[in-house]
Design an enzyme around this catalytic site. Structure first.
Site, PDB file in Angstrom:
ATOM      1  NE  ARG A  15     -33.086  26.431  11.189  1.00  0.00           N
ATOM      2  CZ  ARG A  15     -33.130  25.925  12.423  1.00  0.00           C
ATOM      3  NH1 ARG A  15     -33.625  24.719  12.623  1.00  0.00           N
ATOM      4  NH2 ARG A  15     -32.693  26.629  13.455  1.00  0.00           N
ATOM      5  N   GLY A  77     -23.657  30.332  18.512  1.00  0.00           N
ATOM      6  CA  GLY A  77     -24.561  29.387  19.163  1.00  0.00           C
ATOM      7  C   GLY A  77     -25.236  29.996  20.387  1.00  0.00           C
ATOM      8  CG  ASN A 227     -36.304  26.901  13.789  1.00  0.00           C
ATOM      9  OD1 ASN A 227     -35.937  27.847  14.484  1.00  0.00           O
ATOM     10  ND2 ASN A 227     -36.459  25.683  14.263  1.00  0.00           N
ATOM     11  CG  ASN A 376     -75.797  64.550  -3.787  1.00  0.00           C
ATOM     12  OD1 ASN A 376     -76.078  63.540  -3.168  1.00  0.00           O
ATOM     13  ND2 ASN A 376     -75.609  64.555  -5.102  1.00  0.00           N
TER      14      ASN A 376
HETATM   15  C1  UD1 Z   1     -33.015  25.646  19.998  1.00  0.00           C
HETATM   16  C2  UD1 Z   1     -32.501  24.619  21.023  1.00  0.00           C
HETATM   17  C3  UD1 Z   1     -33.386  23.378  20.935  1.00  0.00           C
HETATM   18  C4  UD1 Z   1     -34.806  23.758  21.208  1.00  0.00           C
HETATM   19  C5  UD1 Z   1     -35.281  24.845  20.288  1.00  0.00           C
HETATM   20  C6  UD1 Z   1     -36.635  25.364  20.751  1.00  0.00           C
HETATM   21  C7  UD1 Z   1     -30.097  24.960  21.185  1.00  0.00           C
HETATM   22  C8  UD1 Z   1     -28.771  24.441  20.806  1.00  0.00           C
HETATM   23  N1  UD1 Z   1     -31.144  24.298  20.712  1.00  0.00           N
HETATM   24  O1  UD1 Z   1     -32.841  25.083  18.722  1.00  0.00           O
HETATM   25  O2  UD1 Z   1     -32.947  22.426  21.885  1.00  0.00           O
HETATM   26  O3  UD1 Z   1     -35.646  22.608  21.055  1.00  0.00           O
HETATM   27  O4  UD1 Z   1     -34.369  25.972  20.296  1.00  0.00           O
HETATM   28  O5  UD1 Z   1     -37.207  26.253  19.832  1.00  0.00           O
HETATM   29  O6  UD1 Z   1     -30.156  25.922  21.927  1.00  0.00           O
HETATM   30  N2  UD1 Z   1     -29.407  32.594  18.748  1.00  0.00           N
HETATM   31  C9  UD1 Z   1     -28.510  33.583  19.132  1.00  0.00           C
HETATM   32  N3  UD1 Z   1     -27.189  33.426  18.824  1.00  0.00           N
HETATM   33  C10 UD1 Z   1     -26.723  32.326  18.175  1.00  0.00           C
HETATM   34  C11 UD1 Z   1     -27.647  31.317  17.807  1.00  0.00           C
HETATM   35  C12 UD1 Z   1     -28.979  31.475  18.111  1.00  0.00           C
HETATM   36  O7  UD1 Z   1     -28.890  34.597  19.713  1.00  0.00           O
HETATM   37  O8  UD1 Z   1     -25.515  32.255  17.956  1.00  0.00           O
HETATM   38  C13 UD1 Z   1     -30.827  32.781  19.069  1.00  0.00           C
HETATM   39  C14 UD1 Z   1     -31.698  32.775  17.830  1.00  0.00           C
HETATM   40  O9  UD1 Z   1     -31.848  34.099  17.321  1.00  0.00           O
HETATM   41  C15 UD1 Z   1     -32.991  32.188  18.319  1.00  0.00           C
HETATM   42  C16 UD1 Z   1     -32.580  31.336  19.488  1.00  0.00           C
HETATM   43  O10 UD1 Z   1     -31.282  31.729  19.839  1.00  0.00           O
HETATM   44  O11 UD1 Z   1     -33.887  33.176  18.757  1.00  0.00           O
HETATM   45  C17 UD1 Z   1     -32.614  29.846  19.149  1.00  0.00           C
HETATM   46  O12 UD1 Z   1     -31.755  29.611  18.055  1.00  0.00           O
HETATM   47  P1  UD1 Z   1     -32.167  28.616  16.890  1.00  0.00           P
HETATM   48  O13 UD1 Z   1     -31.056  28.574  15.921  1.00  0.00           O
HETATM   49  O14 UD1 Z   1     -33.510  28.931  16.401  1.00  0.00           O
HETATM   50  O15 UD1 Z   1     -32.187  27.248  17.706  1.00  0.00           O
HETATM   51  P2  UD1 Z   1     -32.991  25.918  17.340  1.00  0.00           P
HETATM   52  O16 UD1 Z   1     -32.244  25.184  16.302  1.00  0.00           O
HETATM   53  O17 UD1 Z   1     -34.402  26.211  17.086  1.00  0.00           O
HETATM   54 CA    CA Z   2     -35.530  28.062  16.878  1.00  0.00          CA
END
Ligand code: UD1
Ligand code: CA
Length: 463
Positions: A15, A77, A227, A376
């Site tokens: 995003r 994930g 995000n 100066n």
């Molecule tokens: C996540 C939570 C959500 C919470 C929110 C808070 C999940 C499924 N959802 O959503 O419930 O409200 O954070 O901010 O966990 N990341 C990895 N590997 C991956 C995917 C993500 O390391 O495969 C890391 C990302 O770099 C990030 C963090 O995990 O720092 C969260 O991932 P992100 O995709 O931002 O999750 P949200 O959709 O914000």
């Molecule tokens: Ca996030």
């Protein structure tokens, strides 16, 4: 009991629409994940593991010295991300704090409160939650009739009734007791995003009679996840305001917090005044009693006490006490102004040292120059330091006087106490105490105007 922390920082940050990994995007002048790291350090964690993936080598390069790095490839994930630390944490039996790299506003204090709540509850998993007026985008915490946490549903998977829940998952958890990685491997990617959600672990724990607790953050403004770039700007605003509050409480006057931008590392001495439209970046340090702005832009600058900077830019330079800069000066990297130097309007300095109480008051360019004390430099003086191939130095001795509109063709040395006649183009060294003049002599042609008109009138006297 021992405490370790895992920071999830492998996600692409789709995003953000960026080539840079999300967690390296800067807020308050620093990569967002560095704040999470700082908060974790403040939580008392002995070990810090960072899970990196998308362009992970960049993240590892930046933080490899502060955290153990584990790669997640591909990124399937948040549950899958945590699973990658199984090997690194083999044999670890303490509390495990898990956080996201994209929540830079969280503080060590909040983490300490959270960890305490986790320990007091005795739960196997505690989730840090927050109640938000606008919960859009976050996972929702579902509780049963008795108020116990049942599960977390992601926004994209939530039925409309669940979307009305205002208590959200901050993405910060603490796990204790054995079996974490076994339960993690049971998480399935059966959801809208086809990802392995760490949030599903909560439901799995509950189904397996492992107690789960939730702790509400006392300061919900700290848990914001970034995000996209709108949220980046929002976090920037919050961090900026936090920093300005901090400097004001330490004795600095900020006339207009709304138009003042301070990076987190900036240090400002008491009784300094920051005027509007000022940007102070990097690890700039400003002493006491300085007047900065309006319109100042300082980057990695070090200013002593009683320095004034108005409508000017100072980059990677040292400015000692009682200097005055601007309006409209540009101090480029590598300058050092000793005590009491005045650099006035439309002056550009580059890699230049200016000795005590010397003045460069107007319209000058000095590059690769060493100026002694009490010099100066007249208006319009220019060092010709570049011959198209190389840069050359200029030396101006103590007490020298450089007449206005002088060109100093480098390499060249002006001796101490020497005087340069205005309008000179100096190509040879001028000895101490000497006068150097290099310009066409002035010629006077008497009655030239009258004679010109007479010529134009064909010889007749003007009428
Ligand atoms: C996540 C939570 C959500 C919470 C929110 C808070 C999940 C499924 N959802 O959503 O419930 O409200 O954070 O901010 O966990 N990341 C990895 N590997 C991956 C995917 C993500 O390391 O495969 C890391 C990302 O770099 C990030 C963090 O995990 O720092 C969260 O991932 P992100 O995709 O931002 O999750 P949200 O959709 O914000
Ligand atoms: Ca996030």
């Amino acid at each position: 009991m021992e405490l370790a922390a895992v920071i999830l920082a492998a996600g692409k940050g789709t995003r953000m629409k960026s080539d840079l990994p999300k967690v390296l995007h800067k807020v308050g002048g620093r990569p967002m994940v560095s704040y999470v790291l700082q908060a974790v350090k403040g939580s008392g964690s002995k070990r810090i593991i960072m899970v990196v993936g998308h362009r992970g080598e960049l993240v590892a390069q930046a933080f490899g010295e502060q955290a153990e790095i584990v790669f997640q490839e591909p990124q399937l994930g948040t549950a899958h991300a945590l699973l990658q630390t199984k090997e690194a944490l083999a044999g670890f039996g303490g509390h495990l704090l898990v956080l996201s790299g994209d929540t830079p506003l969280v503080t060590g204090e909040t983490l300490r409160e959270f960890l305490q709540a986790h320990q007091e509850s005795g739960a196997c998993a505690t989730v840090l939650t927050a109640v938000l007026e606008n919960p859009a985008g976050y996972g929702r915490v579902v509780r049963d009739g008795t108020g116990r946490v049942v599960k977390i549903v992601e926004q994209k998977d939530a039925a409309p009734a669940k979307l009305a829940i205002k208590e959200i998952n901050t993405g910060i958890y603490c796990f204790s007791g054995p079996g974490l990685f076994d339960y993690l491997s049971r998480v399935k990617a059966e959801n809208a995003q086809k990802e392995y959600y760490l949030t599903d672990l909560i439901e799995i724990y509950i189904q397996n009679n492992r107690p789960v607790a939730a702790h509400r953050a006392a300061r919900p403004e700290e848990i914001m996840g970034i995000n996209d770039r709108r949220q980046l700007a929002e976090a920037e605003m919050i961090l900026r305001r936090r920093k300005i509050d901090e400097v004001m409480l330490s004795g600095v006057t900020v006339i207009d917090p709304g138009s003042t931008f301070l990076d987190q590392e900036v240090v400002i001495g008491r009784d300094s005044v920051i005027y509007p439209f000022t940007v102070i970046e990097g690890n700039s340090v400003i002493g006491r009693n300085c007047l900065i702005g309006p319109g100042a832009h300082l980057k990695n600058a070090r200013l002593g006490e009683n320095v004034n900077v108005a409508h000017s830019v100072v980059v990677e330079s040292i400015i000692e006490d009682y200097c005055s800069i601007g309006p409209f000066a540009y101090i480029r990297p590598g300058c050092h102004l000793k005590q009491g130097v005045k650099v006035g309007d439309f002056v550009e300095l580059k890699k230049t040292v200016v000795g005590e109480n010397s003045k460069v008051p107007h319209l000058s360019y000095l590059g690769d120059t060493t100026v002694g004390a009490g010099v100066n430099v007249g208006a319009g003086t220019i060092t010709c330091n570049y011959d198209g191939a190389r840069k050359w130095p200029t030396y101006i001795g103590d007490g020298a006087f450089i007449g206005s509109n002088t060109n100093l063709v480098a390499p060249v040395e002006i001796g101490a106490g020497a005087v340069i006649g205005a309008g000179s183009t100096i190509t040879k060294n001028v000895p101490p105490g000497a006068l150097g003049v290099a310009r066409g002599r002035q010629r006077i042609v008497e009655r030239w105007s009258d004679r010109k008109k007479k010529r134009e009138n064909g010889g007749a006297e003007p009428g």
